[in-house]
Design a protein around this motif. Structure first.
Motif, PDB file in Angstrom:
ATOM      1  N   ALA A 161     -11.713  -5.425   0.123  1.00  0.00           N
ATOM      2  CA  ALA A 161     -13.155  -5.185   0.186  1.00  0.00           C
ATOM      3  C   ALA A 161     -13.843  -6.235   1.056  1.00  0.00           C
ATOM      4  CB  ALA A 161     -13.750  -5.179  -1.221  1.00  0.00           C
ATOM      5  N   GLU A 162     -13.476  -7.500   0.874  1.00  0.00           N
ATOM      6  CA  GLU A 162     -14.065  -8.567   1.687  1.00  0.00           C
ATOM      7  C   GLU A 162     -13.664  -8.426   3.153  1.00  0.00           C
ATOM      8  OE1 GLU A 162     -12.429  -8.974  -1.124  1.00  0.00           O
ATOM      9  OE2 GLU A 162     -13.866  -9.903  -2.522  1.00  0.00           O
ATOM     10  N   ILE A 163     -12.421  -8.013   3.379  1.00  0.00           N
ATOM     11  CA  ILE A 163     -11.952  -7.796   4.751  1.00  0.00           C
ATOM     12  C   ILE A 163     -12.782  -6.703   5.422  1.00  0.00           C
ATOM     13  CG2 ILE A 163     -10.008  -6.838   6.062  1.00  0.00           C
ATOM     14  CD1 ILE A 163      -8.163  -8.404   4.113  1.00  0.00           C
ATOM     15  N   CYS A 164     -13.005  -5.602   4.710  1.00  0.00           N
ATOM     16  CA  CYS A 164     -13.781  -4.488   5.271  1.00  0.00           C
ATOM     17  C   CYS A 164     -15.208  -4.889   5.612  1.00  0.00           C
ATOM     18  CB  CYS A 164     -13.810  -3.318   4.293  1.00  0.00           C
ATOM     19  SG  CYS A 164     -12.265  -2.414   4.153  1.00  0.00           S
ATOM     20  N   ALA A 165     -15.752  -5.850   4.901  1.00  0.00           N
ATOM     21  CA  ALA A 165     -17.150  -6.251   5.089  1.00  0.00           C
ATOM     22  C   ALA A 165     -17.337  -7.237   6.235  1.00  0.00           C
ATOM     23  CB  ALA A 165     -17.691  -6.847   3.791  1.00  0.00           C
ATOM     24  N   THR A 166     -16.261  -7.633   6.894  1.00  0.00           N
ATOM     25  CA  THR A 166     -16.351  -8.638   7.946  1.00  0.00           C
ATOM     26  C   THR A 166     -17.023  -8.066   9.194  1.00  0.00           C
ATOM     27  OG1 THR A 166     -14.272  -9.596   7.154  1.00  0.00           O
ATOM     28  CG2 THR A 166     -15.058 -10.296   9.315  1.00  0.00           C
ATOM     29  N   PRO A 167     -18.100  -8.679   9.684  1.00  0.00           N
ATOM     30  CA  PRO A 167     -18.767  -8.188  10.892  1.00  0.00           C
ATOM     31  C   PRO A 167     -17.817  -8.141  12.085  1.00  0.00           C
ATOM     32  CG  PRO A 167     -20.132  -9.805   9.765  1.00  0.00           C
ATOM     33  CD  PRO A 167     -18.784  -9.849   9.095  1.00  0.00           C
ATOM     34  N   GLY A 168     -17.909  -7.066  12.847  1.00  0.00           N
ATOM     35  CA  GLY A 168     -17.105  -6.923  14.052  1.00  0.00           C
ATOM     36  C   GLY A 168     -15.794  -6.200  13.859  1.00  0.00           C
ATOM     37  N   LEU A 169     -15.381  -6.009  12.615  1.00  0.00           N
ATOM     38  CA  LEU A 169     -14.135  -5.271  12.358  1.00  0.00           C
ATOM     39  C   LEU A 169     -14.393  -3.778  12.489  1.00  0.00           C
ATOM     40  CD1 LEU A 169     -11.149  -5.312  11.414  1.00  0.00           C
ATOM     41  CD2 LEU A 169     -12.031  -5.048   9.077  1.00  0.00           C
ATOM     42  N   ASP A 170     -13.542  -3.091  13.246  1.00  0.00           N
ATOM     43  CA  ASP A 170     -13.714  -1.655  13.460  1.00  0.00           C
ATOM     44  C   ASP A 170     -12.922  -0.806  12.480  1.00  0.00           C
ATOM     45  OD1 ASP A 170     -15.400  -1.660  15.924  1.00  0.00           O
ATOM     46  OD2 ASP A 170     -13.698  -2.807  16.676  1.00  0.00           O
ATOM     47  N   GLY A 171     -11.836  -1.352  11.930  1.00  0.00           N
ATOM     48  CA  GLY A 171     -11.058  -0.544  11.004  1.00  0.00           C
ATOM     49  C   GLY A 171      -9.862  -1.282  10.451  1.00  0.00           C
ATOM     50  N   LEU A 172      -9.240  -0.650   9.457  1.00  0.00           N
ATOM     51  CA  LEU A 172      -8.014  -1.139   8.856  1.00  0.00           C
ATOM     52  C   LEU A 172      -6.836  -0.351   9.407  1.00  0.00           C
ATOM     53  CD1 LEU A 172      -9.056  -1.310   5.084  1.00  0.00           C
ATOM     54  CD2 LEU A 172      -9.330  -3.077   6.837  1.00  0.00           C
ATOM     55  N   TYR A 173      -5.651  -0.951   9.307  1.00  0.00           N
ATOM     56  CA  TYR A 173      -4.437  -0.244   9.687  1.00  0.00           C
ATOM     57  C   TYR A 173      -3.359  -0.633   8.688  1.00  0.00           C
ATOM     58  CZ  TYR A 173      -0.839   1.932  12.538  1.00  0.00           C
ATOM     59  OH  TYR A 173       0.161   2.752  12.974  1.00  0.00           O
ATOM     60  N   VAL A 174      -2.840   0.357   7.968  1.00  0.00           N
ATOM     61  CA  VAL A 174      -1.839   0.087   6.934  1.00  0.00           C
ATOM     62  C   VAL A 174      -0.444   0.038   7.535  1.00  0.00           C
ATOM     63  CG1 VAL A 174      -0.769   0.928   4.818  1.00  0.00           C
ATOM     64  CG2 VAL A 174      -3.245   1.145   5.136  1.00  0.00           C
ATOM     65  N   GLY A 175       0.257  -1.075   7.250  1.00  0.00           N
ATOM     66  CA  GLY A 175       1.676  -1.176   7.573  1.00  0.00           C
ATOM     67  C   GLY A 175       2.462  -0.808   6.322  1.00  0.00           C
ATOM     68  N   PRO A 176       2.945   0.425   6.198  1.00  0.00           N
ATOM     69  CA  PRO A 176       3.538   0.882   4.937  1.00  0.00           C
ATOM     70  C   PRO A 176       4.813   0.153   4.533  1.00  0.00           C
ATOM     71  CG  PRO A 176       3.880   2.518   6.671  1.00  0.00           C
ATOM     72  CD  PRO A 176       2.936   1.493   7.219  1.00  0.00           C
ATOM     73  N   SER A 177       5.620  -0.262   5.482  1.00  0.00           N
ATOM     74  CA  SER A 177       6.871  -0.942   5.123  1.00  0.00           C
ATOM     75  C   SER A 177       6.594  -2.272   4.437  1.00  0.00           C
ATOM     76  CB  SER A 177       7.732  -1.154   6.368  1.00  0.00           C
ATOM     77  OG  SER A 177       8.159   0.085   6.902  1.00  0.00           O
ATOM     78  N   ASP A 178       5.776  -3.110   5.077  1.00  0.00           N
ATOM     79  CA  ASP A 178       5.469  -4.406   4.480  1.00  0.00           C
ATOM     80  C   ASP A 178       4.629  -4.254   3.221  1.00  0.00           C
ATOM     81  OD1 ASP A 178       6.840  -6.277   6.080  1.00  0.00           O
ATOM     82  OD2 ASP A 178       5.351  -6.098   7.651  1.00  0.00           O
ATOM     83  N   LEU A 179       3.732  -3.259   3.203  1.00  0.00           N
ATOM     84  CA  LEU A 179       2.924  -3.056   2.007  1.00  0.00           C
ATOM     85  C   LEU A 179       3.799  -2.687   0.817  1.00  0.00           C
ATOM     86  CD1 LEU A 179       0.127  -2.932   0.695  1.00  0.00           C
ATOM     87  CD2 LEU A 179      -0.005  -0.522   1.388  1.00  0.00           C
ATOM     88  N   SER A 180       4.787  -1.841   1.036  1.00  0.00           N
ATOM     89  CA  SER A 180       5.669  -1.471  -0.072  1.00  0.00           C
ATOM     90  C   SER A 180       6.462  -2.677  -0.563  1.00  0.00           C
ATOM     91  CB  SER A 180       6.616  -0.336   0.346  1.00  0.00           C
ATOM     92  OG  SER A 180       7.537  -0.763   1.336  1.00  0.00           O
ATOM     93  N   LEU A 181       6.909  -3.540   0.356  1.00  0.00           N
ATOM     94  CA  LEU A 181       7.609  -4.762  -0.053  1.00  0.00           C
ATOM     95  C   LEU A 181       6.673  -5.682  -0.829  1.00  0.00           C
ATOM     96  CD1 LEU A 181       9.644  -5.560   3.195  1.00  0.00           C
ATOM     97  CD2 LEU A 181      10.477  -4.472   1.104  1.00  0.00           C
ATOM     98  N   ALA A 182       5.401  -5.713  -0.425  1.00  0.00           N
ATOM     99  CA  ALA A 182       4.423  -6.538  -1.125  1.00  0.00           C
ATOM    100  C   ALA A 182       4.204  -6.068  -2.556  1.00  0.00           C
ATOM    101  CB  ALA A 182       3.092  -6.518  -0.365  1.00  0.00           C
ATOM    102  N   LEU A 183       4.478  -4.785  -2.781  1.00  0.00           N
ATOM    103  CA  LEU A 183       4.301  -4.211  -4.113  1.00  0.00           C
ATOM    104  C   LEU A 183       5.581  -4.268  -4.944  1.00  0.00           C
ATOM    105  CD1 LEU A 183       2.146  -1.135  -3.073  1.00  0.00           C
ATOM    106  CD2 LEU A 183       1.373  -3.121  -4.381  1.00  0.00           C
ATOM    107  N   GLY A 184       6.615  -4.930  -4.421  1.00  0.00           N
ATOM    108  CA  GLY A 184       7.837  -5.121  -5.185  1.00  0.00           C
ATOM    109  C   GLY A 184       8.983  -4.216  -4.822  1.00  0.00           C
ATOM    110  N   ALA A 185       8.861  -3.449  -3.741  1.00  0.00           N
ATOM    111  CA  ALA A 185       9.948  -2.560  -3.331  1.00  0.00           C
ATOM    112  C   ALA A 185      11.166  -3.372  -2.918  1.00  0.00           C
ATOM    113  CB  ALA A 185       9.504  -1.677  -2.168  1.00  0.00           C
TER     114      ALA A 185
END
Length: 255
Positions: free
Chosen positions: A158-182
């Motif tokens: 949420a804080e990342i999304c609120a940062t001025p000048g940011l145009d969008g997010l991009y999900v890296g699914p491989s690393d995100l899944s590892l971050a969740l314990g995969a």
């Protein structure tokens, strides 16, 4: 309408991922009608000269298509040098990896923008022809996308999304899944938490009014994520497709 306007307008876009330093192949991909083509300077097999020739190939391929493909670069690190060099080479935008906090995003935005919005050094070389030589116009046409792929990035989305000048997010699914314990990318044991995280990210970006993209491994999953609320989706990569098609033809021939 420019690519930056499409991203900021949260239009549905489909892109492609390039890992190989093979400009003729990139040129062919760019003429197919994708909205954008990403050159991977973090994990791809592409050096700086490869970025320059790859971006030239994207432009050349787009000229043969009725849909212009924007050339993006996933930079190797959140650092002014690779971000500035990618933009100087003519990239329309950068995808910045391993974003953990709003401060990380602010640093990426500063690196991508000329003063007074940032600290990008003026020396656009090819970008002066492809984007614009005037700093204010270049700032308006340059897209900054933050990768959400770490435990902290997910926690602070949420804080990342609120940062001025940011145009969008991009999900890296491989690393995100590892971050969740995969145990490995695509581990079915984390399917539930992974889907919950993807829904949270898309919803948070929508609430903030910014774009939200994701890397997918085929067109079917890209379609699914776009229907889920993601505003842009990237399909697989050149090396993955080359291997898969070669294997399929081999199986057919031997059967």
């Amino acid at each position: 309408m420019t690519f930056a306007e499409q991203i900021r307008g949260r239009e549905k876009l489909v892109g492609y991922w390039v890992t190989l330093d093979a400009p003729p192949a990139t040129e062919r991909i760019a003429r197919l009608g994708y909205d954008y083509v990403v050159l991977d300077a973090q994990h791809g097999l592409i050096g700086y000269q490869g970025l320059v020739t790859g971006l030239l190939a994207i432009d050349a391929g787009s000229a043969l298509s009725d849909r212009e493909a924007a050339g993006l670069v996933r930079v190797e690190a959140n650092n002014p040098t690779p971000i500035g060099r990618a933009l100087d080479a003519g990239a329309t935008g950068v995808i910045v990896p391993l974003i953990d906090t709003a401060e990380d995003v602010a640093a990426a935005v500063r690196a991508a923008k000329y003063p007074p919005l940032g600290v990008r050094s003026f020396g656009p070389l090819r970008a002066s022809l492809r984007i614009d030589a005037e700093p204010a116009k270049a700032n308006a046409a340059t897209v900054v996308l933050a990768m959400i792929e770490t435990p902290l990035g997910l926690k602070n989305v949420a804080e990342i999304c609120a940062t001025p000048g940011l145009d969008g997010l991009y999900v890296g699914p491989s690393d995100l899944s590892l971050a969740l314990g995969a145990r490995y990318p695509g581990d079915p044991e984390v399917d539930g938490p992974f889907e919950e995280a993807l829904e949270l990210i898309a919803r948070t970006a929508a609430d903030a009014g910014i774009a939200c993209g994701i890397h997918t491994f085929d067109g079917e999953n890209a379609q699914r994520r776009l229907a889920q609320g993601y505003t842009f989706a990237t399909v697989s990569s050149d090396l993955s497709h080359l291997e898969a098609i070669a294997a399929a033809h081999l199986d057919t021939a031997r059967s």
